[in-house]
Design a protein around this motif. Structure first.
Motif, PDB file in Angstrom:
ATOM      1  N   GLY A 121       0.795  -1.136   0.114  1.00 49.99           N
ATOM      2  CA  GLY A 121      -0.080   0.165  -0.083  1.00 49.99           C
ATOM      3  C   GLY A 121       0.900   1.154  -0.047  1.00 49.99           C
ATOM      4  O   GLY A 121       2.174   1.288  -0.122  1.00 49.99           O
ATOM      5  N   SER A 122       0.165   2.390   0.146  1.00 45.22           N
ATOM      6  CA  SER A 122       0.766   3.771   0.229  1.00 45.22           C
ATOM      7  C   SER A 122      -0.115   4.649   0.935  1.00 45.22           C
ATOM      8  O   SER A 122      -1.318   4.508   0.970  1.00 45.22           O
ATOM      9  CB  SER A 122       0.994   4.280  -1.054  1.00 45.22           C
ATOM     10  N   GLY A 123       0.680   5.575   1.614  1.00 52.73           N
ATOM     11  CA  GLY A 123      -0.144   6.676   2.286  1.00 52.73           C
ATOM     12  C   GLY A 123      -1.143   7.709   1.670  1.00 52.73           C
ATOM     13  O   GLY A 123      -2.043   7.814   1.834  1.00 52.73           O
ATOM     14  N   VAL A 176      -4.355   1.123   2.847  1.00 51.44           N
ATOM     15  CA  VAL A 176      -4.181   2.646   2.964  1.00 51.44           C
ATOM     16  C   VAL A 176      -4.351   2.964   4.359  1.00 51.44           C
ATOM     17  O   VAL A 176      -5.627   3.170   4.679  1.00 51.44           O
ATOM     18  CB  VAL A 176      -5.024   3.634   2.136  1.00 51.44           C
ATOM     19  N   THR A 177      -3.593   3.320   5.349  1.00 48.65           N
ATOM     20  CA  THR A 177      -3.902   3.783   6.581  1.00 48.65           C
ATOM     21  C   THR A 177      -2.583   4.719   6.990  1.00 48.65           C
ATOM     22  O   THR A 177      -2.082   4.747   8.091  1.00 48.65           O
ATOM     23  CB  THR A 177      -3.771   2.606   7.672  1.00 48.65           C
ATOM     24  N   THR A 181       0.681   2.400   7.021  1.00 47.81           N
ATOM     25  CA  THR A 181       0.341   1.420   5.734  1.00 47.81           C
ATOM     26  C   THR A 181       0.943   0.142   5.798  1.00 47.81           C
ATOM     27  O   THR A 181       0.413  -0.782   5.570  1.00 47.81           O
ATOM     28  CB  THR A 181       0.390   2.271   4.776  1.00 47.81           C
ATOM     29  N   SER A 185      -0.182  -3.581   6.264  1.00 43.60           N
ATOM     30  CA  SER A 185      -0.035  -4.417   5.029  1.00 43.60           C
ATOM     31  C   SER A 185       0.426  -5.794   5.458  1.00 43.60           C
ATOM     32  O   SER A 185       0.084  -6.860   5.023  1.00 43.60           O
ATOM     33  CB  SER A 185       0.573  -3.692   3.741  1.00 43.60           C
ATOM     34  N   GLY A 205       4.967  -1.287   1.946  1.00 47.54           N
ATOM     35  CA  GLY A 205       4.631  -0.011   1.538  1.00 47.54           C
ATOM     36  C   GLY A 205       5.400   0.804   0.968  1.00 47.54           C
ATOM     37  O   GLY A 205       6.794   0.612   1.120  1.00 47.54           O
TER      38      GLY A 205
END
Length: 215
Positions: A121-123, A176-177, A181, A185, A205
């Motif tokens: 993921g990514s922020g 996405v967190t 992240t 993940s 991430g």
């Protein structure tokens, strides 16, 4: 009775067998180095990855420092023509995932690809490409927006593109967190393995938000 239902459900969940999850490969692209050996060597030597911003003129900004990834040549890992379609955060995520796969020693074939998944993921995703595209729109109108703008900037493209590259057919998602992240993940990937939805997950991430707007 509601209480009985909850108790029975809890007992049912307790009976579910779970599998042990282990980390078998690592990869990193970061301001302190590219690759495990370089990054860990610099950390042990106390070398900082933070320095004066070089990507744009930050003279009017209160903060003029950031952790930039330096000496990164994406063509060493990815086809340059294809790489031009993607934002830097996708480059970083793909290269780190490639290194993690190589470090694991896992050999992919038709017998195991169905149970190998990706959760990267990514922020915030492709902020640099979003800013560049807005400048193109302002300067030249809608026809200046490239056809790869959306797939080049959305967060789930690291997971998607890595799966395409390696023919992986297991679970594919992007968490996405914000700043947590990568940790989430890894946690989500671990649960997928634990409960048998996948045998292997590539997880982590990536971020690249050093732009005038981001800073």
């Amino acid at each position: 009775d509601r209480r009985f239902y909850i108790q029975s459900q809890n007992k049912k969940m307790a009976r579910l067998s779970t599998r042990r999850v282990v980390v078998t490969g690592l990869g990193i692209v970061s301001p302190v180095g590219i690759g495990l050996a370089e990054a860990w060597g610099n950390v042990k030597a106390g070398k900082s990855g933070v320095s004066t911003i070089t990507r744009f003129d930050a003279s009017n900004f209160t903060s003029k420092i950031a952790g930039e990834v330096k000496n990164f040549d994406v063509s060493k890992w990815l086809n340059p023509k294809e790489a031009r379609r993607f934002d830097n955060f996708i480059h970083y995520g793909l290269v780190a995932a490639i290194e993690a796969l190589q470090d694991s020693g896992l050999e992919l074939d038709k017998t195991n690809r169905e149970m190998v998944g990706v959760c990267i993921g990514s922020g915030i995703g492709g902020l640099p490409l979003i800013e560049q595209t807005k400048e193109s729109l302002t300067a030249g109108g809608p026809r200046k927006i490239g056809p790869f703008f959306i797939p080049g900037s959305i967060i789930n493209m690291i997971s998607g593109q890595f799966s395409i590259m390696h023919g992986l057919k297991g679970p594919n998602l992007a968490v996405v967190t914000a700043c947590t992240t990568a940790n989430h993940s890894i946690g989500e990937a671990g649960r997928l393995i634990e409960y048998g939805d996948a045998d292997v997950m590539i997880a982590g991430g990536a971020e690249d938000a050093i732009t005038p707007l981001g800073v």
